[in-house]
Design a protein around this motif. Structure first.
Motif, mmCIF file in Angstrom:
data_model
loop_
_atom_site.group_PDB
_atom_site.id
_atom_site.type_symbol
_atom_site.label_atom_id
_atom_site.label_comp_id
_atom_site.label_asym_id
_atom_site.label_seq_id
_atom_site.Cartn_x
_atom_site.Cartn_y
_atom_site.Cartn_z
ATOM 1 N N LEU A 75 4.489 154.231 5.494
ATOM 2 C CA LEU A 75 5.661 153.429 5.146
ATOM 3 C C LEU A 75 6.828 154.261 4.644
ATOM 4 C CD1 LEU A 75 4.003 150.389 3.317
ATOM 5 C CD2 LEU A 75 4.685 150.610 5.710
ATOM 6 N N ASP A 88 -2.503 146.041 4.607
ATOM 7 C CA ASP A 88 -1.788 145.851 5.865
ATOM 8 C C ASP A 88 -1.821 147.127 6.712
ATOM 9 O OD1 ASP A 88 -0.407 144.075 7.492
ATOM 10 O OD2 ASP A 88 1.537 144.797 6.827
ATOM 11 N N GLU A 92 -3.748 147.640 10.178
ATOM 12 C CA GLU A 92 -2.996 147.998 11.379
ATOM 13 C C GLU A 92 -3.602 149.208 12.068
ATOM 14 O OE1 GLU A 92 -0.794 146.112 12.782
ATOM 15 O OE2 GLU A 92 -0.667 147.544 14.428
ATOM 16 N N ASN A 95 -6.399 147.903 13.922
ATOM 17 C CA ASN A 95 -5.888 147.144 15.059
ATOM 18 C C ASN A 95 -5.499 148.075 16.216
ATOM 19 O OD1 ASN A 95 -4.997 144.706 16.332
ATOM 20 N ND2 ASN A 95 -2.892 145.266 15.825
ATOM 21 N N MET A 96 -4.816 149.176 15.881
ATOM 22 C CA MET A 96 -4.418 150.111 16.930
ATOM 23 C C MET A 96 -5.634 150.765 17.578
ATOM 24 S SD MET A 96 -0.887 151.957 15.676
ATOM 25 C CE MET A 96 -1.269 152.224 13.949
ATOM 26 N N GLY A 99 -7.317 148.292 19.810
ATOM 27 C CA GLY A 99 -6.617 148.159 21.087
ATOM 28 C C GLY A 99 -6.991 149.266 22.048
ATOM 29 N N ASN A 100 -7.113 150.484 21.516
ATOM 30 C CA ASN A 100 -7.537 151.603 22.358
ATOM 31 C C ASN A 100 -8.957 151.400 22.873
ATOM 32 O OD1 ASN A 100 -5.760 154.259 22.544
ATOM 33 N ND2 ASN A 100 -5.236 153.224 20.635
ATOM 34 N N LYS A 102 -10.497 148.594 23.256
ATOM 35 C CA LYS A 102 -10.468 147.521 24.252
ATOM 36 C C LYS A 102 -10.068 148.069 25.626
ATOM 37 C CE LYS A 102 -8.178 143.313 25.693
ATOM 38 N NZ LYS A 102 -7.278 142.201 25.392
ATOM 39 N N THR A 103 -9.051 148.933 25.638
ATOM 40 C CA THR A 103 -8.609 149.519 26.908
ATOM 41 C C THR A 103 -9.732 150.362 27.522
ATOM 42 O OG1 THR A 103 -6.326 149.579 26.133
ATOM 43 C CG2 THR A 103 -6.883 151.021 27.976
ATOM 44 N N LEU A 116 -7.895 139.284 14.980
ATOM 45 C CA LEU A 116 -6.878 139.846 14.101
ATOM 46 C C LEU A 116 -7.562 140.794 13.124
ATOM 47 C CD1 LEU A 116 -4.899 136.570 13.397
ATOM 48 C CD2 LEU A 116 -4.137 138.491 14.790
ATOM 49 N N ASP B 10 2.870 140.167 12.811
ATOM 50 C CA ASP B 10 2.256 139.614 11.596
ATOM 51 C C ASP B 10 2.034 140.686 10.546
ATOM 52 O OD1 ASP B 10 0.351 140.463 13.613
ATOM 53 O OD2 ASP B 10 -1.217 139.834 12.234
ATOM 54 N N SER B 11 2.141 141.936 10.919
ATOM 55 C CA SER B 11 1.981 143.034 9.960
ATOM 56 C C SER B 11 3.351 143.475 9.432
ATOM 57 C CB SER B 11 1.285 144.218 10.635
ATOM 58 O OG SER B 11 1.438 145.385 9.855
ATOM 59 N N SER B 12 3.563 143.285 8.132
ATOM 60 C CA SER B 12 4.830 143.744 7.554
ATOM 61 C C SER B 12 4.937 145.262 7.653
ATOM 62 C CB SER B 12 4.951 143.293 6.096
ATOM 63 O OG SER B 12 3.941 143.886 5.303
ATOM 64 N N THR B 13 3.787 145.938 7.618
ATOM 65 C CA THR B 13 3.777 147.392 7.781
ATOM 66 C C THR B 13 4.359 147.777 9.137
ATOM 67 O OG1 THR B 13 1.847 147.662 6.378
ATOM 68 C CG2 THR B 13 2.291 149.425 7.927
ATOM 69 N N MET B 14 3.912 147.097 10.171
ATOM 70 C CA MET B 14 4.411 147.431 11.509
ATOM 71 C C MET B 14 5.897 147.121 11.629
ATOM 72 S SD MET B 14 2.451 149.115 13.329
ATOM 73 C CE MET B 14 3.688 149.167 14.619
ATOM 74 N N ASP B 56 4.996 141.704 18.980
ATOM 75 C CA ASP B 56 3.568 141.976 19.073
ATOM 76 C C ASP B 56 2.931 140.907 19.971
ATOM 77 O OD1 ASP B 56 1.056 143.008 18.565
ATOM 78 O OD2 ASP B 56 0.865 142.091 16.581
ATOM 79 N N ASN B 58 -0.879 140.187 19.627
ATOM 80 C CA ASN B 58 -2.005 139.617 18.891
ATOM 81 C C ASN B 58 -1.547 139.162 17.506
ATOM 82 O OD1 ASN B 58 -4.660 138.910 18.415
ATOM 83 N ND2 ASN B 58 -5.338 140.986 17.938
ATOM 84 N N MET B 59 -1.192 137.872 17.376
ATOM 85 C CA MET B 59 -0.675 137.333 16.105
ATOM 86 C C MET B 59 -1.285 135.956 15.847
ATOM 87 S SD MET B 59 3.414 138.194 16.370
ATOM 88 C CE MET B 59 3.624 137.355 17.945
ATOM 89 N N PRO B 60 -1.343 135.547 14.586
ATOM 90 C CA PRO B 60 -1.852 134.210 14.275
ATOM 91 C C PRO B 60 -0.811 133.138 14.606
ATOM 92 C CG PRO B 60 -1.116 135.286 12.268
ATOM 93 C CD PRO B 60 -0.978 136.295 13.382
ATOM 94 N N THR B 87 -0.953 147.055 20.783
ATOM 95 C CA THR B 87 -2.064 147.937 21.144
ATOM 96 C C THR B 87 -2.625 147.523 22.495
ATOM 97 O OG1 THR B 87 -3.661 146.496 20.071
ATOM 98 C CG2 THR B 87 -2.719 148.268 18.748
ATOM 99 N N GLU B 88 -2.346 146.286 22.879
ATOM 100 C CA GLU B 88 -2.912 145.758 24.120
ATOM 101 C C GLU B 88 -1.900 145.918 25.242
ATOM 102 O OE1 GLU B 88 -5.034 142.102 24.046
ATOM 103 O OE2 GLU B 88 -5.198 142.136 21.870
ATOM 104 N N ILE B 93 -2.718 141.730 30.629
ATOM 105 C CA ILE B 93 -1.941 141.044 29.595
ATOM 106 C C ILE B 93 -0.450 141.365 29.698
ATOM 107 C CG2 ILE B 93 -2.137 142.761 27.734
ATOM 108 C CD1 ILE B 93 -2.865 140.146 25.999
#
Lengths: 155, 123
Positions: A75, A88, A92, A95-96, A99-100, A102-103, A116, B10-14, B56, B58-60, B87-88, B93
């Motif tokens: 940040l 968060d 994340e 999450n990243m 995603g990798n 998944k690919t 999520l 949905d990620s404030s970080t992102m 993004d 993937n979000m709620p 990431t997807e 997609i």
């Protein structure tokens, strides 16, 4: 090591890429991948679930001190306690990586959906894989501590 | 004229990281608006003068694909360009996103150089 050992080098590369490119922190794999993690202490774990043709989970386990350093670098602002920003950021990263993965699995013909990301943290906890899942734990080292990337996947 | 940007994640970080990357990429942008999911993004688009959306997938509540589908049916906002940042980035997609009007995609993780390469022509 299971049927998905061939994707381990790619998970390692993806982890390094995420840290170098997004966290602005260089990390290296250190030690051999294993099939168990043991008790996790003073840490925070980010994870995403895998569903579809093969169920599973991707998790990253960071000691608190490293999680703070990652979030601070991620940040660009000082973070001194485990708070929502840390959760968060750790989520994340999971999450990243998810995603990798998944690919990588899609390339093998799997049809995977990601959940999520979520996080857990605590003074002492254990992460147990379902008995029907293959588990691989990859150790990494970073300037502020060591961490683990864990993949559990239905064979 | 500098473009106003809407960040949907949905990620404030992102959202913070994308904002930082836009600056580091040297792109000329105006106001940056933020939304935590597709529903919030639609509300922002109806109220604010947004020139480009970075979303993004993937979000709620309403994910990026559902957001594109809903946006494509609303006069006044349907032509605002949307880039997917996710990431997807599999062909399936992203193909679906483009069929619903997305103009491009940026894969996480990304570098400021990559942001410049992908978004520069639209800014």
């Amino acid at each position: 090591m299971g049927d998905f050992s061939d994707i381990i080098p790619k998970v390692i590369d993806a982890t390094k890429e995420i840290f170098t490119g997004m966290v602005m922190m260089d990390v290296d794999q250190e030690g051999e991948p294993s099939n168990e993690l043991g008790v996790i202490k003073d840490s925070i774990t980010g994870m995403v679930g895998l569903a579809g043709t093969h169920k599973g989970m991707l998790a990253v386990h960071f000691p608190n001190e490293l999680a703070l350093a990652i979030t601070t670098s991620f940040l660009g602002m000082d973070v001194s306690e485990i708070n929502e920003d840390v959760q968060d950021a750790v989520g994340e990263i999971a999450n990243m990586l998810g995603g990798n993965v998944k690919t990588l699995l899609t390339d093998r013909g799997y049809d995977i959906q990601l959940s999520l990301p979520s996080t857990i943290s605590g003074e002492e906890y254990t992460f147990l894989a379902d008995s029907d899942l293959q588990q691989i734990v990859i150790p990494f080292t970073a300037p502020a501590g060591n961490f683990y990337v864990e993949l559990e996947l239905e064979p | 004229m500098a473009k106003n940007v809407l960040l949907v994640d949905d990620s404030s970080t992102m959202r913070k990281i994308v904002t930082r990357s836009l600056r580091q990429a040297g792109l000329d942008f105006g106001d940056i608006f933020e939304a935590g999911d597709g529903l919030e993004a639609l509300e922002v688009l109806e109220k604010e003068a947004v020139d480009i959306v970075l979303s993004d997938i993937n979000m709620p509540n309403m994910n990026g694909i559902e957001f594109l589908r809903e946006k494509s049916g609303r006069d006044g906002i349907k032509d605002i360009p949307v880039f997917m940042i996710s990431t997807e980035t599999g062909d399936d997609i992203i193909g679906e996103a483009k069929s619903l009007g997305a103009v491009g995609a940026l894969k996480k993780p990304f570098t400021p150089d990559k942001v410049n390469e992908v978004l520069g022509p639209f800014m």
